[in-house]
Design a protein around this motif. Sequence first.
Motif, PDB file in Angstrom:
ATOM      1  N   ILE A 149       0.850  -1.183   0.000  1.00 30.03           N
ATOM      2  CA  ILE A 149       0.000   0.000   0.000  1.00 30.03           C
ATOM      3  C   ILE A 149       0.889   1.237   0.000  1.00 30.03           C
ATOM      4  O   ILE A 149       1.948   1.252   0.635  1.00 30.03           O
ATOM      5  N   SER A 150       0.494   2.216  -0.770  1.00 30.69           N
ATOM      6  CA  SER A 150       1.335   3.407  -0.907  1.00 30.69           C
ATOM      7  C   SER A 150       1.063   4.394   0.219  1.00 30.69           C
ATOM      8  O   SER A 150       0.084   4.273   0.967  1.00 30.69           O
ATOM      9  N   GLU A 151       1.929   5.402   0.300  1.00 34.16           N
ATOM     10  CA  GLU A 151       1.742   6.429   1.322  1.00 34.16           C
ATOM     11  C   GLU A 151       0.458   7.216   1.080  1.00 34.16           C
ATOM     12  O   GLU A 151      -0.083   7.812   1.991  1.00 34.16           O
ATOM     13  N   ASN A 152      -0.039   7.191  -0.169  1.00 32.86           N
ATOM     14  CA  ASN A 152      -1.323   7.835  -0.482  1.00 32.86           C
ATOM     15  C   ASN A 152      -2.489   6.870  -0.359  1.00 32.86           C
ATOM     16  O   ASN A 152      -3.578   7.125  -0.880  1.00 32.86           O
ATOM     17  N   ASN A 153      -2.203   5.711   0.252  1.00 31.44           N
ATOM     18  CA  ASN A 153      -3.246   4.729   0.540  1.00 31.44           C
ATOM     19  C   ASN A 153      -3.819   4.036  -0.712  1.00 31.44           C
ATOM     20  O   ASN A 153      -4.963   3.585  -0.706  1.00 31.44           O
ATOM     21  N   ILE A 154      -3.008   3.961  -1.751  1.00 28.72           N
ATOM     22  CA  ILE A 154      -3.399   3.217  -2.948  1.00 28.72           C
ATOM     23  C   ILE A 154      -2.864   1.794  -2.820  1.00 28.72           C
ATOM     24  O   ILE A 154      -1.664   1.584  -2.618  1.00 28.72           O
ATOM     25  N   ALA A 155      -3.759   0.810  -2.941  1.00 26.42           N
ATOM     26  CA  ALA A 155      -3.322  -0.590  -2.883  1.00 26.42           C
ATOM     27  C   ALA A 155      -2.623  -0.952  -4.189  1.00 26.42           C
ATOM     28  O   ALA A 155      -3.121  -0.643  -5.272  1.00 26.42           O
ATOM     29  N   ASN A 156      -1.478  -1.592  -4.072  1.00 19.38           N
ATOM     30  CA  ASN A 156      -0.699  -1.984  -5.246  1.00 19.38           C
ATOM     31  C   ASN A 156      -0.553  -3.500  -5.272  1.00 19.38           C
ATOM     32  O   ASN A 156      -0.446  -4.148  -4.223  1.00 19.38           O
ATOM     33  N   LEU A 157      -0.546  -4.061  -6.473  1.00 17.72           N
ATOM     34  CA  LEU A 157      -0.397  -5.506  -6.607  1.00 17.72           C
ATOM     35  C   LEU A 157       0.461  -5.779  -7.831  1.00 17.72           C
ATOM     36  O   LEU A 157       0.238  -5.199  -8.901  1.00 17.72           O
ATOM     37  N   ALA A 158       1.452  -6.644  -7.674  1.00 21.28           N
ATOM     38  CA  ALA A 158       2.365  -6.920  -8.787  1.00 21.28           C
ATOM     39  C   ALA A 158       2.780  -8.374  -8.758  1.00 21.28           C
ATOM     40  O   ALA A 158       2.992  -8.959  -7.695  1.00 21.28           O
ATOM     41  N   ILE A 159       2.890  -8.970  -9.951  1.00 20.53           N
ATOM     42  CA  ILE A 159       3.281 -10.371 -10.044  1.00 20.53           C
ATOM     43  C   ILE A 159       4.802 -10.484 -10.016  1.00 20.53           C
ATOM     44  O   ILE A 159       5.498  -9.685 -10.635  1.00 20.53           O
ATOM     45  N   PHE A 160       5.283 -11.463  -9.269  1.00 19.95           N
ATOM     46  CA  PHE A 160       6.714 -11.749  -9.165  1.00 19.95           C
ATOM     47  C   PHE A 160       6.922 -13.254  -9.331  1.00 19.95           C
ATOM     48  O   PHE A 160       6.131 -14.051  -8.834  1.00 19.95           O
ATOM     49  N   SER A 161       8.021 -13.597 -10.011  1.00 22.87           N
ATOM     50  CA  SER A 161       8.357 -15.021 -10.160  1.00 22.87           C
ATOM     51  C   SER A 161       9.649 -15.364  -9.423  1.00 22.87           C
ATOM     52  O   SER A 161      10.207 -16.431  -9.608  1.00 22.87           O
ATOM     53  N   SER A 162      10.111 -14.462  -8.572  1.00 26.31           N
ATOM     54  CA  SER A 162      11.426 -14.646  -7.948  1.00 26.31           C
ATOM     55  C   SER A 162      11.356 -14.851  -6.445  1.00 26.31           C
ATOM     56  O   SER A 162      12.362 -14.692  -5.752  1.00 26.31           O
ATOM     57  N   VAL A 163      10.179 -15.241  -5.939  1.00 28.50           N
ATOM     58  CA  VAL A 163      10.074 -15.492  -4.504  1.00 28.50           C
ATOM     59  C   VAL A 163      10.832 -16.775  -4.171  1.00 28.50           C
ATOM     60  O   VAL A 163      10.707 -17.783  -4.855  1.00 28.50           O
ATOM     61  N   PHE A 207      -5.539  -3.919  -8.179  1.00 30.77           N
ATOM     62  CA  PHE A 207      -6.666  -4.771  -7.772  1.00 30.77           C
ATOM     63  C   PHE A 207      -7.888  -4.445  -8.628  1.00 30.77           C
ATOM     64  O   PHE A 207      -8.497  -5.310  -9.235  1.00 30.77           O
ATOM     65  N   GLU A 208      -8.202  -3.159  -8.657  1.00 36.20           N
ATOM     66  CA  GLU A 208      -9.375  -2.736  -9.406  1.00 36.20           C
ATOM     67  C   GLU A 208      -9.145  -2.861 -10.908  1.00 36.20           C
ATOM     68  O   GLU A 208      -9.996  -3.389 -11.648  1.00 36.20           O
ATOM     69  N   ALA A 209      -7.981  -2.416 -11.354  1.00 32.73           N
ATOM     70  CA  ALA A 209      -7.710  -2.405 -12.798  1.00 32.73           C
ATOM     71  C   ALA A 209      -7.668  -3.812 -13.387  1.00 32.73           C
ATOM     72  O   ALA A 209      -7.993  -4.006 -14.560  1.00 32.73           O
ATOM     73  N   CYS A 210      -7.258  -4.782 -12.589  1.00 32.80           N
ATOM     74  CA  CYS A 210      -7.045  -6.137 -13.116  1.00 32.80           C
ATOM     75  C   CYS A 210      -8.117  -7.129 -12.667  1.00 32.80           C
ATOM     76  O   CYS A 210      -8.093  -8.294 -13.092  1.00 32.80           O
ATOM     77  N   ASP A 231      -4.644  -5.446  11.889  1.00 29.66           N
ATOM     78  CA  ASP A 231      -3.279  -5.060  12.230  1.00 29.66           C
ATOM     79  C   ASP A 231      -2.262  -5.379  11.150  1.00 29.66           C
ATOM     80  O   ASP A 231      -1.087  -5.594  11.454  1.00 29.66           O
ATOM     81  N   TRP A 232      -2.693  -5.446   9.906  1.00 28.04           N
ATOM     82  CA  TRP A 232      -1.719  -5.660   8.827  1.00 28.04           C
ATOM     83  C   TRP A 232      -2.023  -4.708   7.667  1.00 28.04           C
ATOM     84  O   TRP A 232      -2.897  -4.970   6.856  1.00 28.04           O
ATOM     85  N   PRO A 233      -1.274  -3.605   7.596  1.00 23.87           N
ATOM     86  CA  PRO A 233      -1.599  -2.569   6.617  1.00 23.87           C
ATOM     87  C   PRO A 233      -1.048  -2.860   5.224  1.00 23.87           C
ATOM     88  O   PRO A 233      -0.390  -2.021   4.617  1.00 23.87           O
ATOM     89  N   ALA A 234      -1.339  -4.042   4.716  1.00 21.86           N
ATOM     90  CA  ALA A 234      -1.019  -4.367   3.316  1.00 21.86           C
ATOM     91  C   ALA A 234      -2.119  -5.299   2.833  1.00 21.86           C
ATOM     92  O   ALA A 234      -2.633  -6.117   3.606  1.00 21.86           O
ATOM     93  N   PRO A 235      -2.482  -5.173   1.549  1.00 25.72           N
ATOM     94  CA  PRO A 235      -3.619  -5.933   1.030  1.00 25.72           C
ATOM     95  C   PRO A 235      -3.259  -7.361   0.615  1.00 25.72           C
ATOM     96  O   PRO A 235      -2.235  -7.592  -0.018  1.00 25.72           O
ATOM     97  N   PHE A 236      -4.135  -8.295   0.981  1.00 23.37           N
ATOM     98  CA  PHE A 236      -4.046  -9.673   0.501  1.00 23.37           C
ATOM     99  C   PHE A 236      -4.963  -9.821  -0.719  1.00 23.37           C
ATOM    100  O   PHE A 236      -5.810  -8.966  -1.001  1.00 23.37           O
ATOM    101  N   VAL A 237      -4.781 -10.935  -1.418  1.00 22.90           N
ATOM    102  CA  VAL A 237      -5.628 -11.239  -2.569  1.00 22.90           C
ATOM    103  C   VAL A 237      -6.681 -12.254  -2.117  1.00 22.90           C
ATOM    104  O   VAL A 237      -6.343 -13.379  -1.727  1.00 22.90           O
ATOM    105  N   ALA A 238      -7.932 -11.842  -2.154  1.00 24.55           N
ATOM    106  CA  ALA A 238      -9.006 -12.710  -1.657  1.00 24.55           C
ATOM    107  C   ALA A 238      -9.069 -14.028  -2.428  1.00 24.55           C
ATOM    108  O   ALA A 238      -9.391 -15.069  -1.857  1.00 24.55           O
ATOM    109  N   GLN A 239      -8.731 -13.993  -3.714  1.00 23.03           N
ATOM    110  CA  GLN A 239      -8.826 -15.196  -4.556  1.00 23.03           C
ATOM    111  C   GLN A 239      -7.742 -16.236  -4.261  1.00 23.03           C
ATOM    112  O   GLN A 239      -7.835 -17.363  -4.758  1.00 23.03           O
ATOM    113  N   SER A 240      -6.704 -15.868  -3.516  1.00 23.27           N
ATOM    114  CA  SER A 240      -5.590 -16.796  -3.276  1.00 23.27           C
ATOM    115  C   SER A 240      -5.874 -17.701  -2.086  1.00 23.27           C
ATOM    116  O   SER A 240      -6.301 -17.225  -1.031  1.00 23.27           O
TER     117      SER A 240
END
Lengths: 205, 205
Positions: free
Chosen positions: A36-50, A111-114, A123-132
């Motif tokens: 989540i950004s400092e402007n409170n925009i939720a961000n989501l990005a795909i990574f293959s390097s975990v 989240f919205e765009a995709c 107590d966790w200020p980052a968004p999860f993906v409900a579908q996961s």
Amino acid sequence: MAHFSKTDLAELDKIFRINLVNSVTGIKPANLIGTISENNIANLAIFSSVVHLGSNPALVGFVQRPTDDVRRDTFDNIMANQVYTINHVAASCISQAHQTSAKYASDVSEFEACGLTEEYFPDWPAPFVAQSQVKMAVRLLESVPIQWNGTVLMIGAIEHIVVDDSVLEDDGHIDPSLAASVGVSGLNTYYRLSRSTKLEYAKPV
Amino acid sequence: MAHFSKTDLAELDKIFRINLVNSVTGIKPANLIGTISENNIANLAIFSSVVHLGSNPALVGFVQRPTDDVRRDTFDNIMANQVYTINHVAASCISQAHQTSAKYASDVSEFEACGLTEEYFPDWPAPFVAQSQVKMAVRLLESVPIQWNGTVLMIGAIEHIVVDDSVLEDDGHIDPSLAASVGVSGLNTYYRLSRSTKLEYAKPV
């Protein structure tokens, strides 16, 4: 057999090289990182390097591409807030998950765009993906610069694991085929998993 | 949903925790790393932590478990010789590849003990796996200690890629399902791959 030397690799067509070198390590996990950004925009990005780093303490890494040339919302948000989520990509969400790799403006939530659904836990200020069906809450421990190419190894401590009961085996193993979690090869080819065999702890014979 | 907090993770049964945390990141690539000792014994060990670091220059990493408590032949050999090979595990070789994780004496070659075939290419003093259709020769660039748990990120430059023509697509992508390359979840559960979809480079819509 096709053979590419170091010299060949340097001289290859750029796209061919990217496809080749991104696929030579084998199958990679497809995960969505939520911040989540400092402007409170939720961000989501795909990574293959975990990558798994250790189980006690539970540590996980991922490789952040170079941050000096282009905007990297995931990196910026983690450096600002210290927390993020990692969520498996399920087969039913491949196209939505892949779409998060498009370069949206920083005031757009992927989240919205995709077409994926934000979910928050107390107590966790980052968004999860409900579908996961498999997801974790991670707190940054250290960002380790890789001197050779400007990438950064992001090391985090796993603070929560949330997993659908139906995919958790009695011994603690999460079966990614039951979760319909997918793998990715190269940049953009997705694979389903089918369980082959579970072997015993190996001893010399 | 099952939920494990950081406190739960610390208090879980050790085996359950290992299985859970090793599988929470999703599917991992199954690779065999080949090295040679100063006494000229070929060594082979399975790793699930190989990670793409960059394509130009072509860089690959893997996570070496802590080296201070037990003998780590792969690590010792790489630090001595600087070179190694990374080879995909094919579905037909899962049991042999898994068996390389057994603790053999350092004067035993896992190739012979586990039934895999050494193969050498000119001017590269580390063994490849003849049964693998996708393999690379790697030279160590740096070993990066991870302060949080004693693991080491081994960073290497890819100097050669050797791949069966039948698994290489026209755009440079290596299809791991054509190579019958497998993934691993947790410590010991192996998965076959089936191609789902190849998507275009994503742009905002």
